[in-house]
Design a protein around this motif. Structure first.
Motif, PDB file in Angstrom:
ATOM      1  N   TYR A   1      -3.536  -9.208  23.711  1.00  0.00           N
ATOM      2  CA  TYR A   1      -4.016 -10.090  24.764  1.00  0.00           C
ATOM      3  C   TYR A   1      -4.279  -9.215  25.977  1.00  0.00           C
ATOM      4  O   TYR A   1      -3.453  -8.397  26.357  1.00  0.00           O
ATOM      5  CB  TYR A   1      -2.980 -11.169  25.081  1.00  0.00           C
TER       6      TYR A   1
ATOM      7  N   ILE B   1      -8.154 -19.951  21.697  1.00  0.00           N
ATOM      8  CA  ILE B   1      -7.760 -19.038  22.777  1.00  0.00           C
ATOM      9  C   ILE B   1      -6.623 -19.662  23.568  1.00  0.00           C
ATOM     10  O   ILE B   1      -5.597 -19.022  23.832  1.00  0.00           O
ATOM     11  CB  ILE B   1      -8.951 -18.719  23.712  1.00  0.00           C
TER      12      ILE B   1
ATOM     13  N   ALA C   1      -7.833 -14.074  21.308  1.00  0.00           N
ATOM     14  CA  ALA C   1      -7.833 -13.495  22.651  1.00  0.00           C
ATOM     15  C   ALA C   1      -9.271 -13.442  23.152  1.00  0.00           C
ATOM     16  O   ALA C   1     -10.214 -13.374  22.360  1.00  0.00           O
ATOM     17  CB  ALA C   1      -7.222 -12.097  22.626  1.00  0.00           C
TER      18      ALA C   1
ATOM     19  N   PRO D   1      -6.183 -10.995  18.166  1.00  0.00           N
ATOM     20  CA  PRO D   1      -5.532  -9.998  19.020  1.00  0.00           C
ATOM     21  C   PRO D   1      -4.650  -8.968  18.334  1.00  0.00           C
ATOM     22  O   PRO D   1      -4.511  -7.859  18.834  1.00  0.00           O
ATOM     23  CB  PRO D   1      -4.701 -10.857  19.979  1.00  0.00           C
TER      24      PRO D   1
END
Length: 195
Positions: free
Chosen positions: A39, A124, A130, A141
């Motif tokens: 992230y 998300i 991410a 991610p």
């Protein structure tokens, strides 16, 4: 999760915090990074899922500590609908690609899902994907989430994606072993081109 601005450092553990935890619990930092980092925000380049980090440190091993939620079960319905080529985007992301998308159209609820971008934006917000602000793209991610997506597609109505993942893993192993004939056969296989 799309644009936390000054709160970015508080959306999860920072890299410095994870380094300290790895030293305290004798865990390999690079492997921790591979499993749980990914992230990223303009002011914080590495943010880690706090639940996964705590579980990994307490258990002393890497794995998927993502908990299944009712929300994710609901999202499987939208993923199955394959809105605007969502299936193809997931295949690309499972392979490590970033996919361009527009987060601005999302209505912030699960009843107004009408496009691939709506589904991706919801993923998300839930932490399953991410978002990279600079390129306006979405991606898986880390390894923990990648494993969760693989499990979801293999156990759901996404058998074709599961077959592609397995074929891709075999192709990589055969390539690394120098199995030229098997690699050539795999590349000529209709499974790659029909999906």
């Amino acid at each position: 999760m799309v644009s936390p601005k000054r709160l970015a450092a508080y959306t999860g553990f920072t890299e410095e915090e994870v380094r300290t935890l790895c030293e305290t619990y004798y865990m390999d930092f690079e492997e921790t990074k591979r499993w749980y980092d990914g992230y990223s925000f303009p002011k914080e380049k590495s943010i880690y899922n706090p639940n996964a980090i705590v579980q990994a440190m307490e258990n002393g091993e890497f794995g998927t500590y993502w908990t299944e939620t009712e929300t994710y079960e609901s999202l499987k319905v939208y993923i199955d609908m394959n809105l605007d080529g969502l299936r193809e985007a997931l295949i690309l992301m499972l392979g490590g690609a970033h996919c361009p998308m527009d987060v601005r159209s999302f209505q912030n609820d699960m009843t107004s899902i009408g496009s691939k971008d709506d589904v991706l934006t919801l993923l998300i917000h839930l932490g399953y994907l991410a978002y990279e602000t600079e390129t306006r793209s979405v991606y898986i991610p880390n390894e923990e989430i990648r494993q969760e997506f693989i499990r979801a597609v293999k156990n759901g109505r996404h058998r074709e994606i599961g077959e592609l993942i397995s074929a891709s893993d075999r192709l990589l192993k055969d390539t690394l072993r120098g199995e030229g004939k098997k690699v050539a056969e795999a590349l000529l296989c209709p499974l790659w081109w029909s999906s």
